[in-house]
Design an enzyme around this catalytic site. Structure first.
Site, PDB file in Angstrom:
ATOM      1  N   GLU A 178       3.412   1.529   2.607  1.00  0.00           N
ATOM      2  CA  GLU A 178       4.599   1.233   3.378  1.00  0.00           C
ATOM      3  C   GLU A 178       5.831   1.282   2.478  1.00  0.00           C
ATOM      4  OE1 GLU A 178       2.258  -2.694   2.881  1.00  0.00           O
ATOM      5  OE2 GLU A 178       1.841  -0.565   3.062  1.00  0.00           O
ATOM      6  N   CYS A 230       0.845  -1.206   0.000  1.00  0.00           N
ATOM      7  CA  CYS A 230       0.000   0.000   0.000  1.00  0.00           C
ATOM      8  C   CYS A 230       0.874   1.247   0.000  1.00  0.00           C
ATOM      9  CB  CYS A 230      -0.929  -0.002   1.209  1.00  0.00           C
ATOM     10  SG  CYS A 230      -2.176  -1.289   1.189  1.00  0.00           S
TER      11      CYS A 230
END
Length: 804
Positions: free
Chosen positions: A440, A438
């Site tokens: 990160e 996502c």
């Protein structure tokens, strides 16, 4: 006004046909991997883990169904048909059997399965009874920590049903040297071992496993090479025959040998990326900084006339379509945390070179164009922003945003790079970070598993437990020691003290649960290819779970940030400052879910209190202080790789909670912000729905006050605007200026946009057949709107529509 789609051109006819075929495909459950894995585990149950895993992968690659689509230029499939999802029995099997008859009846993320396939799965199920990662993980949880898991306060199901991943390997090095170089290095290390040392015996299994896996991938590519040659002999179209013969030539060469052309590089990249996802059930396997490692091949081939720009575009579109073929089935409880069957295969462009110069190159532009042209949910596109990002490239990014499929997301070099360096990452590595899954981030090819996605901690539920003297109000279970009951509090300071005490204990329990999962994963699984492609696993003779990576930092995920902020502000304002409601009255209102006129009035008072997302220090400072308590406690703990080789081995915070806000809200009683029981929590670090009244600038200011330098696991911010808002060039310019202000001046970490109107979403709910191609941003990923459950759809519809 021109359509945003026209800006990026059209797919070639065959790629358009391929796209329509894939989108129209009904996701199936594929049992081939499950059967082949069971066969291999039975045959090699006496082998050391590394060898058992390598032989399993070899068996799957040798015997799984392969095919080459008539439209494709690159070969490789994950399952027996595109968009089908394999079963990974070694991770979990009981939920598969329990839900077999429900796969096609789900409220979202529907999968079809034949009766024959059901019977095959039932036949192998007894072998896996009490013999899966999930079984061992649940049995290994300390009894008290298991309470937090069972009550849904700390959710980590994905860790013990899906494996690890959440990483990007060093694709650039693999393309330059070929897999044969990894085999050479492993053989040299194996030959040099003194096997009288028991530690070296363990290393020898790992090196032998690498040799098996490299040979298995080479043979896998050869299977496709032979198939391409067979098809070439049967087709009458001369152009297609030439394409198949070239495909065959390339696959006889890569990925075992180094790639020497753009085509060879793309094919090698895809096949290895594919095998990594056949090897492990982990998701968020990401492509890393693709523009940096593919650009040399692209520019060299363009200059030599080996490829044209349009041919390269078609090849990249082909890659994105193949990326979309990957699918995954999860248990229904896990599915609700990952609505839309996301695989989170992130590709990163832009950013800076290790020297701090702008890294945008021709490949960056090509990736933007082709991702926009394909208009799919995969790959997950991220742009690395920095102060020197050229205006023309940022303008092109905004054009992609305007296409309305939730991409690209923007991550900010100005906060992420310093955050990494402060934690011990070497500057040249920090400058080479990429997005993973996502929002990160990690350093491709040097980072251990799961830079985030470890477990989900429900902040609002934690607050209710703290207010209830350490007792879960939903079940009545005593979980930890509190400081007393909220009904008896006389000051807001007591609220802060009860939060401090309980959240520190929950942080400790998160670590226990994480370490238990990791311990079992290390004992039960080993991803040999993934480890081989990650430094310094071969050098150390350790797989990634044993400490082989250069860096190993991980993030738990905190859910309901905005609800916690608004709850604290409401209690401070309404109960302890205005004294409009007593603590006992508020608690009773929560217990009764605000039902009835008296409790309904209390709810109105709570909803009128200051709200996070409006640049109001009154509430924003409260969430900063509350979050810092968790962050302070978290710094005390280490993961299972600490002291075993990698730099790091510590935890940091993260808000990349995917769609967990919906199921975690469903299991949470009414909260002091006025939210009713069962309603979704706020997602990521975004404000609660309709709470942000002062526009996007105010949202950016509130979010930027969070301790973002400590939330290295990702500060996920979703914003929603209408398509009409971005029709004018003036408004697109405003968005560019807003982005630069957010990242340059406020040091924001991340932002992404949903460009879709409420009216369109409501119509798509009522008439899904008219909106079969509608894509929305769910959290840190995009999904087709029609495959989402109604609860998740409603959550997206309810998000605030911003104006510029």
């Amino acid at each position: 006004m021109s359509s945003p789609y026209q800006h990026f051109g059209q797919l070639t006819p065959r790629m358009q046909a391929f796209r329509e075929e894939l989108i129209g495909a009904q996701p199936q459950v594929c049992v081939e991997r499950a059967l082949l894995t069971t066969q291999s585990y039975r045959l090699h149950s006496d082998k050391p883990l590394a060898l058992k895993r390598a032989l399993m992968l070899q068996n799957v690659l040798e015997h799984m169904t392969i095919f080459i689509e008539p439209q494709t230029l690159i070969a490789g499939n994950q399952a027996s048909s595109n968009r089908s999802a394999p079963i990974f029995p070694e991770y979990a099997m009981q939920w598969v059997i329990d839900e077999l008859d429900q796969f096609d009846k789900r409220d979202g993320d529907v999968f079809h399965i034949t009766n024959e396939s059901k019977e095959k799965l039932r036949e192998i199920a007894p072998f896996w009874e009490h013999n899966t990662l999930l079984d061992r993980g649940l049995a290994a949880f300390p009894p008290h920590s298991r309470l937090y898991y069972d009550l849904g306060i700390i959710k980590s199901e994905g860790n013990i049903t899906s494996g690890d991943a959440h990483c990007a390997v060093d694709y650039g090095r693999m393309l330059r040297t070929g897999l044969k170089d990894y085999a050479r290095r492993a053989q040299e290390k194996l030959d040099a071992l003194d096997l009288t040392d028991c530690k070296n015996l363990q290393k020898s299994y790992f090196y032998r496993a690498i040799l098996i896996v490299v040979e298995a991938v080479k043979s896998f590519a050869k299977r496709y090479a032979e198939l391409a040659a067979e098809q070439a002999a049967k087709v009458s179209n001369e152009t297609r025959r030439a394409e198949l013969l070239e495909m065959s030539r390339v696959l006889y060469k890569v990925p075992y040998e180094p790639a020497e052309s753009f085509y060879e590089a793309v094919q090698a990249l895809w096949l290895v990326h594919l095998v990594l996802q056949i090897e492990s059930n982990g998701h968020s396997l990401s492509y890393g900084r693709m523009d940096q490692y593919l650009n040399p091949y692209y520019e060299r081939d363009l200059a030599s006339g080996r490829i044209t720009e349009s041919q390269a575009e078609e090849l990249m579109c082909n890659l994105w379509l193949k990326t979309y073929t990957i699918n995954k089935i999860r248990s229904w409880s896990h599915t609700q945390f990952s609505a839309g069957s996301p695989l989170y295969q992130n590709v990163t462009v832009g950013g800076q070179t290790p020297e701090g110069k702008d890294a945008v190159n021709p490949m960056s532009w090509l990736i933007l164009r082709t991702v926009a042209r394909c208009h799919l949910t995969q790959p997950n596109l991220t742009v690395r922003y920095h102060k020197g990002l050229p205006d023309d490239f940022l303008r092109e990014c905004v054009e992609v945003v305007r296409c309305g499929f939730g991409m690209p997301a923007f991550n900010n070099d100005e906060i992420i790079i310093p955050s990494f360096i402060n934690k011990g990452v070497k500057p040249q590595d920090a400058y080479n970070y990429s997005a993973i899954g996502c929002v990160e981030t990690a350093v491709p090819g040097k980072w251990g598993y799961r830079c985030t996605g470890m477990s989900f901690l429900n902040f609002p539920k934690a607050l209710l437990i703290a207010m209830n003297d350490g007792v879960d109000p939903a079940s009545g279970t005593k979980l930890c020691q509190g400081i007393g009951h909220f009904r008896d509090f006389t000051s807001f300071d007591q609220v802060l003290r009860c939060w401090d005490k309980v959240i520190r204990e929950m942080c400790r329990q998160c670590t226990i649960i994480d370490c238990t999962c990791d311990m079992v994963l290390e004992q039960d699984t080993a991803d040999i290819l993934c480890s081989a492609l990650t430094d310094d696993c071969i050098e150390r003779g350790l797989n990634m779970k044993e400490g082989g990576a250069v860096y190993d930092f991980i993030s738990d995920l905190q859910v309901g940030i905005a609800n916690l902020a608004d709850s604290l502000a409401a209690m401070k304002k309404v109960v302890f400052e205005d004294k409009a409601v007593t603590p006992a009255e508020l608690w009773e209102a929560l217990r009764h879910d605000f039902e009835g006129p008296v409790y309904g009035h209390i709810r109105e008072l709570l909803q009128a209190a200051p709200k996070y997302g409006n640049d109001d220090d009154y509430v924003d400072q409260l969430i900063v202080d509350a979050y810092n308590v968790y962050i302070d406690e978290m710094k005390k703990y280490h993961n299972t790789r600490y002291g075993r080789g990698p730099t790091g081995g510590i935890y940091y915070a993260g808000t990349s909670s995917i769609s967990a806000n919906v199921p975690q809200g469903a299991g949470t009683l009414a909260t002091p912000d006025g939210r009713k029981a069962g309603e979704p929590l706020a997602e990521g670090c975004s404000p609660s729905h309709a709470a942000d009244k002062n526009g996007p600038t105010a949202v950016f200011k509130s979010v930027s006050k969070l301790p973002t330098e400590e939330i290295t696991g990702g500060v996920l911010l979703n914003q929603k605007v209408t398509p009409q808002m971005l029709e004018s060039g003036e408004n697109r310019q405003k968005l560019m200026l807003l982005l630069r202000a957010f990242f340059n001046r406020l040091h924001g970490y991340h932002v992404q946009f949903n460009v879709v109107s409420r009216e369109t979403l409501l119509d798509a709910q009522a008439h899904p057949e008219k909106h079969w191609d509608l894509i929305v941003r769910v959290a840190g990923y995009s999904a087709f709107f029609n495959v989402l459950s109604k609860k998740t759809q409603d959550d997206i519809i309810a998000r605030t529509e911003q104006s510029l």
